[in-house]
Design a protein around this motif. Sequence first.
Motif, PDB file in Angstrom:
ATOM      1  N   LYS A 304      26.860  46.085  48.518  1.00 38.60           N
ATOM      2  CA  LYS A 304      28.125  45.880  48.865  1.00 38.60           C
ATOM      3  C   LYS A 304      28.560  46.554  50.122  1.00 38.60           C
ATOM      4  O   LYS A 304      28.402  47.827  50.101  1.00 38.60           O
ATOM      5  CB  LYS A 304      29.042  46.516  47.843  1.00 38.60           C
ATOM      6  CG  LYS A 304      30.569  46.143  47.776  1.00 38.60           C
ATOM      7  CD  LYS A 304      31.407  46.693  46.654  1.00 38.60           C
ATOM      8  CE  LYS A 304      31.123  45.808  45.439  1.00 38.60           C
ATOM      9  NZ  LYS A 304      32.180  46.446  44.483  1.00 38.60           N
ATOM     10  N   LEU A 305      29.278  45.826  50.884  1.00 35.36           N
ATOM     11  CA  LEU A 305      29.581  46.580  52.254  1.00 35.36           C
ATOM     12  C   LEU A 305      31.150  46.847  52.432  1.00 35.36           C
ATOM     13  O   LEU A 305      31.613  47.606  52.950  1.00 35.36           O
ATOM     14  CB  LEU A 305      29.435  45.320  53.318  1.00 35.36           C
ATOM     15  CG  LEU A 305      27.969  44.814  53.462  1.00 35.36           C
ATOM     16  CD1 LEU A 305      27.762  43.990  54.551  1.00 35.36           C
ATOM     17  CD2 LEU A 305      26.883  46.008  53.492  1.00 35.36           C
ATOM     18  N   ILE A 306      32.022  45.888  51.925  1.00 33.61           N
ATOM     19  CA  ILE A 306      33.402  46.121  51.792  1.00 33.61           C
ATOM     20  C   ILE A 306      33.931  45.884  50.564  1.00 33.61           C
ATOM     21  O   ILE A 306      33.668  44.826  49.741  1.00 33.61           O
ATOM     22  CB  ILE A 306      34.072  45.333  52.876  1.00 33.61           C
ATOM     23  CG1 ILE A 306      33.876  45.587  54.258  1.00 33.61           C
ATOM     24  CG2 ILE A 306      35.717  45.477  52.693  1.00 33.61           C
ATOM     25  CD1 ILE A 306      34.060  44.572  55.236  1.00 33.61           C
ATOM     26  N   GLU A 307      34.715  46.902  50.059  1.00 33.49           N
ATOM     27  CA  GLU A 307      35.448  46.743  48.768  1.00 33.49           C
ATOM     28  C   GLU A 307      37.057  46.444  49.024  1.00 33.49           C
ATOM     29  O   GLU A 307      37.548  46.909  50.191  1.00 33.49           O
ATOM     30  CB  GLU A 307      35.550  48.077  47.915  1.00 33.49           C
ATOM     31  CG  GLU A 307      34.194  48.157  47.252  1.00 33.49           C
ATOM     32  CD  GLU A 307      34.553  49.444  46.131  1.00 33.49           C
ATOM     33  OE1 GLU A 307      35.241  50.074  46.212  1.00 33.49           O
ATOM     34  OE2 GLU A 307      33.411  49.628  45.533  1.00 33.49           O
ATOM     35  N   ARG A 308      37.515  45.484  48.523  1.00 35.70           N
ATOM     36  CA  ARG A 308      38.910  44.941  48.776  1.00 35.70           C
ATOM     37  C   ARG A 308      39.714  45.038  47.610  1.00 35.70           C
ATOM     38  O   ARG A 308      39.379  44.573  46.510  1.00 35.70           O
ATOM     39  CB  ARG A 308      38.935  43.484  49.258  1.00 35.70           C
ATOM     40  CG  ARG A 308      38.445  43.469  50.637  1.00 35.70           C
ATOM     41  CD  ARG A 308      38.582  42.105  51.194  1.00 35.70           C
ATOM     42  NE  ARG A 308      38.191  41.959  52.483  1.00 35.70           N
ATOM     43  CZ  ARG A 308      36.732  41.800  52.921  1.00 35.70           C
ATOM     44  NH1 ARG A 308      35.918  41.497  51.996  1.00 35.70           N
ATOM     45  NH2 ARG A 308      36.346  41.600  53.955  1.00 35.70           N
ATOM     46  N   ASP A 309      41.132  45.842  47.894  1.00 38.00           N
ATOM     47  CA  ASP A 309      41.910  45.814  46.857  1.00 38.00           C
ATOM     48  C   ASP A 309      43.179  45.113  47.426  1.00 38.00           C
ATOM     49  O   ASP A 309      44.079  45.767  48.232  1.00 38.00           O
ATOM     50  CB  ASP A 309      42.570  47.142  46.422  1.00 38.00           C
ATOM     51  CG  ASP A 309      43.643  47.426  45.500  1.00 38.00           C
ATOM     52  OD1 ASP A 309      43.823  46.204  44.853  1.00 38.00           O
ATOM     53  OD2 ASP A 309      44.103  48.422  45.078  1.00 38.00           O
ATOM     54  N   ARG A 310      43.270  43.835  47.106  1.00 35.76           N
ATOM     55  CA  ARG A 310      44.526  42.958  47.729  1.00 35.76           C
ATOM     56  C   ARG A 310      44.261  43.023  49.334  1.00 35.76           C
ATOM     57  O   ARG A 310      43.170  42.569  49.841  1.00 35.76           O
ATOM     58  CB  ARG A 310      45.636  43.210  47.239  1.00 35.76           C
ATOM     59  CG  ARG A 310      46.116  43.171  45.973  1.00 35.76           C
ATOM     60  CD  ARG A 310      47.633  43.427  45.525  1.00 35.76           C
ATOM     61  NE  ARG A 310      47.513  43.399  43.861  1.00 35.76           N
ATOM     62  CZ  ARG A 310      48.154  42.230  43.612  1.00 35.76           C
ATOM     63  NH1 ARG A 310      48.680  41.285  44.128  1.00 35.76           N
ATOM     64  NH2 ARG A 310      48.567  42.089  42.186  1.00 35.76           N
TER      65      ARG A 310
END
Length: 342
Positions: A304-310
């Motif tokens: 996983k490279l980027i976590e997004r929250d909205r």
Amino acid sequence: MHEALFYIESKDKEVSCHLCPHNCLIEPDHAGDCQVRINRNGVLVSDVYGRLEAMNLDPIEKKALFHFYPGTKILSVGTAGCNLHCSFCQNHPLSQCGVSDSKAQHFFAPEDLVDLAKQTAHNIGVAFTYNEPTVNYEFMLSAAVNARAVGLHTVMVSNGYINPEPLSSLLGPIEAFNIDLKAFNPKFYRSYCKGKLDPVLKAIKQIAGSACHLELTTLVIPGLNDDLVEFEHLCKWIANETGSSTVLHLSRYFPAYQLKLNPTPAETLFLMYDLAKNFLHHVYLGNLFAGDYGDTFCPHCNTKLIERDRYRILPVGMDKHGACEHCKTNVIKHYLNEYDHS
């Protein structure tokens, strides 16, 4: 009023507009299908040149662009008019009207917009969005050229309904495109958009063959474009014609404008996500915030490279150059590590 590009004068002061595949033949004092390109005594003019109806500093992810400077913000502008007439349009107060029907207007010369973009804090450039930017072609092209000259980034969020010659002139002045691929069915385009599919596919291939960044979006509408066999054909076409690294956003439909169906079931989007991942490395779900369907993974080792929250992002497995920390695969080729992603 500003004289338009890509038209020829015909008999009796009619003009033939060749900006988009409608190729409208326009009588004097009438507008083309877009409602904003008008024949004034044998001269085609843009009635929306410099007339900006909407302006916001948006997260780049809202465009939707997930692999083009993620975590940054971009000054986003739009005007009136569109050359398609989608019954499900989410921006119909802007797109499905002409200048005379519009409400608030801000008048800008292209260089003034660029000056504003330069002065706007935490802004990386200018995005042409909200309505269909093609109908404001002359202003967009001039502003984009000016923006690139001073180091700003440029984005076009479009339906892709544009002829090859005008599109060619945008490749470079516009750095990144998000194109709506609304369905993979010509009948859908005729019935629900009043246009044709084939020119959109040609535009997507033309952009993909350039040095510009390309992402695609499909709004999934229950019963209209969610057939899994048809969708598999769409995914195979993307993989074969633009590459398996092309980013595809699948967006959840909600009732809008003239189309009043129930929202897309989450289960439909999950099925389509899993199907698309058989052919494409990067698939995201929009208008549905569940699990890790908005996160970015390395296509080589699945880190996983980027976590997004909205619209907030957190780089978790990516180095300062946008590459996977584990296997060094270069995934995010447009990345500004110095920006605040909070």
